[in-house]
Motif scaffolding. Structure first.
Motif, mmCIF file in Angstrom:
data_model
loop_
_atom_site.group_PDB
_atom_site.id
_atom_site.type_symbol
_atom_site.label_atom_id
_atom_site.label_comp_id
_atom_site.label_asym_id
_atom_site.label_seq_id
_atom_site.Cartn_x
_atom_site.Cartn_y
_atom_site.Cartn_z
ATOM 1 N N PHE A 1 0.827 -1.209 0.000
ATOM 2 C CA PHE A 1 0.000 0.000 0.000
ATOM 3 C C PHE A 1 0.862 1.261 0.000
ATOM 4 N N LEU A 2 1.850 1.299 0.872
ATOM 5 C CA LEU A 2 2.687 2.492 0.996
ATOM 6 C C LEU A 2 3.495 2.744 -0.273
ATOM 7 N N ARG A 3 4.067 1.675 -0.856
ATOM 8 C CA ARG A 3 4.874 1.866 -2.066
ATOM 9 C C ARG A 3 3.991 2.271 -3.249
ATOM 10 N N SER A 4 2.791 1.708 -3.335
ATOM 11 C CA SER A 4 1.866 2.096 -4.408
ATOM 12 C C SER A 4 1.456 3.558 -4.263
ATOM 13 N N ALA A 5 1.199 3.979 -3.014
ATOM 14 C CA ALA A 5 0.821 5.376 -2.777
ATOM 15 C C ALA A 5 1.970 6.308 -3.130
ATOM 16 N N ALA A 6 3.180 5.955 -2.713
ATOM 17 C CA ALA A 6 4.343 6.787 -3.005
ATOM 18 C C ALA A 6 4.579 6.875 -4.509
ATOM 19 N N THR A 7 4.393 5.764 -5.211
ATOM 20 C CA THR A 7 4.571 5.754 -6.669
ATOM 21 C C THR A 7 3.570 6.684 -7.342
ATOM 22 N N LYS B 1 13.091 3.633 -5.702
ATOM 23 C CA LYS B 1 14.097 2.590 -5.797
ATOM 24 C C LYS B 1 14.010 1.708 -4.553
ATOM 25 N N ILE B 2 13.969 0.404 -4.761
ATOM 26 C CA ILE B 2 13.727 -0.527 -3.666
ATOM 27 C C ILE B 2 14.685 -0.318 -2.496
ATOM 28 N N ARG B 3 15.973 -0.245 -2.784
ATOM 29 C CA ARG B 3 16.959 -0.146 -1.710
ATOM 30 C C ARG B 3 16.723 1.102 -0.862
ATOM 31 N N HIS B 4 16.511 2.231 -1.529
ATOM 32 C CA HIS B 4 16.280 3.485 -0.803
ATOM 33 C C HIS B 4 14.928 3.465 -0.098
ATOM 34 N N TRP B 5 13.950 2.850 -0.752
ATOM 35 C CA TRP B 5 12.603 2.817 -0.192
ATOM 36 C C TRP B 5 12.565 2.009 1.105
ATOM 37 N N VAL B 6 13.209 0.848 1.099
ATOM 38 C CA VAL B 6 13.228 0.008 2.296
ATOM 39 C C VAL B 6 13.857 0.764 3.460
ATOM 40 N N LYS B 7 14.928 1.472 3.185
ATOM 41 C CA LYS B 7 15.587 2.257 4.233
ATOM 42 C C LYS B 7 14.679 3.383 4.716
ATOM 43 N N GLU B 8 14.013 4.047 3.789
ATOM 44 C CA GLU B 8 13.118 5.164 4.111
ATOM 45 C C GLU B 8 11.968 4.696 5.005
ATOM 46 N N VAL B 9 11.357 3.571 4.643
ATOM 47 C CA VAL B 9 10.237 3.047 5.421
ATOM 48 C C VAL B 9 10.700 2.596 6.798
#
Length: 256
Positions: free
Chosen positions: A104-110, A118-126
């Protein structure tokens, strides 16, 4: 400087008999870097204002205007309003079974950012955002709000706020259902969001307790579908002491 302008807004809702006017001419301007608190008794129209600006189909805008940086919000679809920079933290966040928080969060951010993070940055951000809000990492794989306590749902709303970083956040009784510790965590999240002065907040609340943590620049009293008085933080203290009786004429609403 980003600006949200609400001009002479009138809003009605459908009833079994006929449409009922709830908002009766609301005028309010929120600028980047400002926190506006709206306080008022139950049934005064506070939540109606939030949902009308966000585009809930139940609420019909009969006249008036809502401008975001000069663009007419009322002509936008709900998703267009979100992409333009509006965010609503709901009083009663809904459950979405079968949709994980992470998806949900990644879809909303997209959708809001226009491209997938970017997955690597996104995982760290979350991970950092969840740590700041004391959210257990395991919640990322749970369905959105399903089985969450009231406080957990409110933290998830602020997690969205942190990750999406809209221009303006409308927080509809975000403090309801929070214990003392959760209130502090949620308030800290809102303060991080506003740090830097680039974003604005419209905070709807009954109580002054959250205003001890989130300092408002302006306080507005809502009664009878409109703003009846505005002032600084001292107005909230007055409402805490005297209630809304002088605005409503009813002793039943004398206690905030």
């Amino acid at each position: 400087m980003a600006t949200l302008e609400i001009k002479d807004l009138h809003v009605s809702v459908s009833t079994d008999d006929e449409p009922k006017e709830i908002l009766k001419g609301v005028d309010l301007t929120v600028r980047a870097g400002e926190t506006h608190a709206i306080m008022g008794p139950n049934g005064s129209g506070k939540s109606t204002l939030a949902y009308a600006v966000a585009g809930h189909p139940k609420y019909e805008v009969t006249s008036g205007s809502v401008l975001l940086d000069g663009e007419e919000v009322l002509e936008m679809s709900v998703d267009e309003r979100a992409r333009a920079g509006l965010f609503l933290a709901m009083q009663y966040p809904v459950e979405v079974p079968g949709v994980s928080m992470s998806n949900f969060l990644r879809s909303a951010a997209t959708a809001v950012r226009g491209e997938a993070p970017k997955i690597r940055h996104w995982v760290k951000e979350v991970k950092e955002a969840m740590t700041d809000l004391d959210i257990d990492p395991s919640f990322a794989e749970r369905s959105v709000n399903e089985g969450f306590s009231g406080g957990e749902k409110k933290r998830h709303e602020i997690l969205q706020l942190d990750l999406l970083k809209p221009k303006f956040a409308i927080l509809d009784e975000t403090d309801s259902g929070l214990d003392v510790d959760a209130l502090r965590v949620v308030s800290d999240g809102v303060n991080r969001y506003t740090a830097g002065g680039e974003r604005g907040v419209l905070l709807i609340t009954h109580y002054t307790r959250i205003l001890k943590h989130i300092a408002p620049d302006h306080v507005h009293v809502f009664a009878g579908g409109r703003i009846v008085e505005s002032g600084g933080a001292e107005l909230a203290d007055q409402l805490e002491r005297d209630g809304y009786v002088r605005f409503t004429g009813s002793k039943e609403t004398a206690a905030v």
